[in-house]
Design a protein around this motif. Structure first.
Motif, PDB file in Angstrom:
ATOM      1  N   GLU A  82       0.914  -0.909   0.156  1.00 48.96           N
ATOM      2  CA  GLU A  82       0.109  -0.389   0.075  1.00 48.96           C
ATOM      3  C   GLU A  82       1.054   1.150  -0.753  1.00 48.96           C
ATOM      4  OE1 GLU A  82      -2.457  -0.888   2.894  1.00 48.96           O
ATOM      5  OE2 GLU A  82      -3.688  -2.272   2.273  1.00 48.96           O
ATOM      6  N   ASN A  85       2.352   1.461  -3.561  1.00 49.33           N
ATOM      7  CA  ASN A  85       0.862   2.147  -4.565  1.00 49.33           C
ATOM      8  C   ASN A  85       0.603   3.892  -3.765  1.00 49.33           C
ATOM      9  OD1 ASN A  85      -1.263   1.829  -6.064  1.00 49.33           O
ATOM     10  ND2 ASN A  85      -2.349   1.102  -4.614  1.00 49.33           N
ATOM     11  N   ALA A  86       0.470   3.938  -2.861  1.00 49.96           N
ATOM     12  CA  ALA A  86       0.525   5.398  -2.712  1.00 49.96           C
ATOM     13  C   ALA A  86       1.919   6.356  -3.361  1.00 49.96           C
ATOM     14  CB  ALA A  86       0.758   5.970  -0.673  1.00 49.96           C
ATOM     15  N   TYR A  89       1.677   6.295  -7.091  1.00 49.93           N
ATOM     16  CA  TYR A  89       0.622   6.984  -7.307  1.00 49.93           C
ATOM     17  C   TYR A  89       0.982   8.712  -7.281  1.00 49.93           C
ATOM     18  CZ  TYR A  89      -3.993  10.060  -6.625  1.00 49.93           C
ATOM     19  OH  TYR A  89      -5.348  10.647  -7.265  1.00 49.93           O
ATOM     20  N   ARG A  90       1.029   9.105  -5.841  1.00 48.35           N
ATOM     21  CA  ARG A  90       1.622  10.159  -5.884  1.00 48.35           C
ATOM     22  C   ARG A  90       2.779  10.680  -7.149  1.00 48.35           C
ATOM     23  NH1 ARG A  90       2.504   9.324  -0.595  1.00 48.35           N
ATOM     24  NH2 ARG A  90       4.703   8.422  -0.539  1.00 48.35           N
ATOM     25  N   THR A  92       2.996   9.938  -9.814  1.00 49.92           N
ATOM     26  CA  THR A  92       2.449   9.855 -11.409  1.00 49.92           C
ATOM     27  C   THR A  92       1.487  11.054 -11.007  1.00 49.92           C
ATOM     28  OG1 THR A  92       2.002   7.128 -11.474  1.00 49.92           O
ATOM     29  CG2 THR A  92       1.111   8.489 -13.002  1.00 49.92           C
ATOM     30  N   LYS A  93       0.546  11.503 -10.397  1.00 52.60           N
ATOM     31  CA  LYS A  93       0.078  12.297 -10.413  1.00 52.60           C
ATOM     32  C   LYS A  93       0.605  13.904 -10.604  1.00 52.60           C
ATOM     33  CE  LYS A  93      -3.121  15.077  -6.924  1.00 52.60           C
ATOM     34  NZ  LYS A  93      -4.216  14.596  -5.640  1.00 52.60           N
TER      35      LYS A  93
END
Length: 160
Positions: A82, A85-86, A89-90, A92-93
Motif C-alpha cells: 500500500e 502504491n501510494a 500514485y503520488r 504519477t500524479k
C-alpha cells in the motif's frame, strides 16, 4: 526416423522440501547456462533455513501461533504494498500535473486580445435593432469583417 537411439534417463525423487519441487543436477544447470536457454527461466527460490512443518501436524496452540505469524507477515506485506502504491500514485500524479503545465505553457499561452470591439458592438446593436431585417446590417458586418481581416494580415506579417 529414430534410428540413432539417443536416450536420457530422468530420475525424479520426492524430497522433504515438498511436492512440486524438482531437483536438477549440476551438469544440467551447466548445460543450460552454456546454451543460453537458462536466461529466460526464473531464478530458483532461495532455500529456507528451516522448513516449515505442515500446520495439521502441529499441536493446536502452535497452529494458532503459526496462523497469527502468517497473518502478521501478510499484513506487513500488504502495508508495504500500500505504501509503495501510494508512492507510485503520488509520483504519477506529479508527473501528470507537470505534463499538463508544459502543454498549457506551450499551447495555451497565446490568447489573443479582442479585436475590432467597436465594430463588433455596432453589428450587435444593428442586429438587435433590426432583428427582422438583418440584411440592413450588411455595411456594419462588412466593416467588422474588414477590420478582422486587417488584424489577421498584420499578425501574419509580424510572425513571418
Amino acid at each position: 526416423m529414430g534410428g540413432s537411439g539417443s536416450t536420457r534417463r530422468v530420475v525424479v525423487e520426492e524430497d522433504s522440501e515438498g511436492a512440486g519441487v524438482v531437483k536438477i543436477s549440476d551438469s544440467v544447470v551447466k548445460r543450460l547456462k552454456e546454451t543460453g536457454d537458462f536466461a529466460g527461466l526464473p531464478s530458483p527460490p532461495e532455500p529456507r533455513e528451516k522448513p516449515l512443518p505442515k500446520p495439521e501436524k502441529l499441536p493446536r496452540f502452535e497452529r494458532d501461533k503459526h496462523a497469527r505469524d502468517l497473518e502478521a507477515f501478510y499484513q506487513d506485506k500488504l502495508r508495504a504494498l500500500e505504501e509503495k502504491n501510494a508512492l507510485v500514485y503520488r509520483t504519477t500524479k506529479e508527473q501528470f500535473a507537470k505534463a499538463v503545465e508544459e502543454v498549457e505553457q506551450k499551447f495555451l499561452k497565446h490568447t489573443g486580445s479582442a479585436l475590432c470591439q467597436d465594430f463588433q458592438q455596432q453589428v450587435y446593436q444593428c442586429y438587435k435593432a433590426n432583428s427582422d431585417k438583418t440584411l440592413m446590417c450588411s455595411p456594419e458586418v462588412r466593416q467588422f469583417t474588414s477590420c478582422v481581416e486587417t488584424a489577421r494580415q498584420n499578425a501574419l506579417t509580424r510572425k513571418g
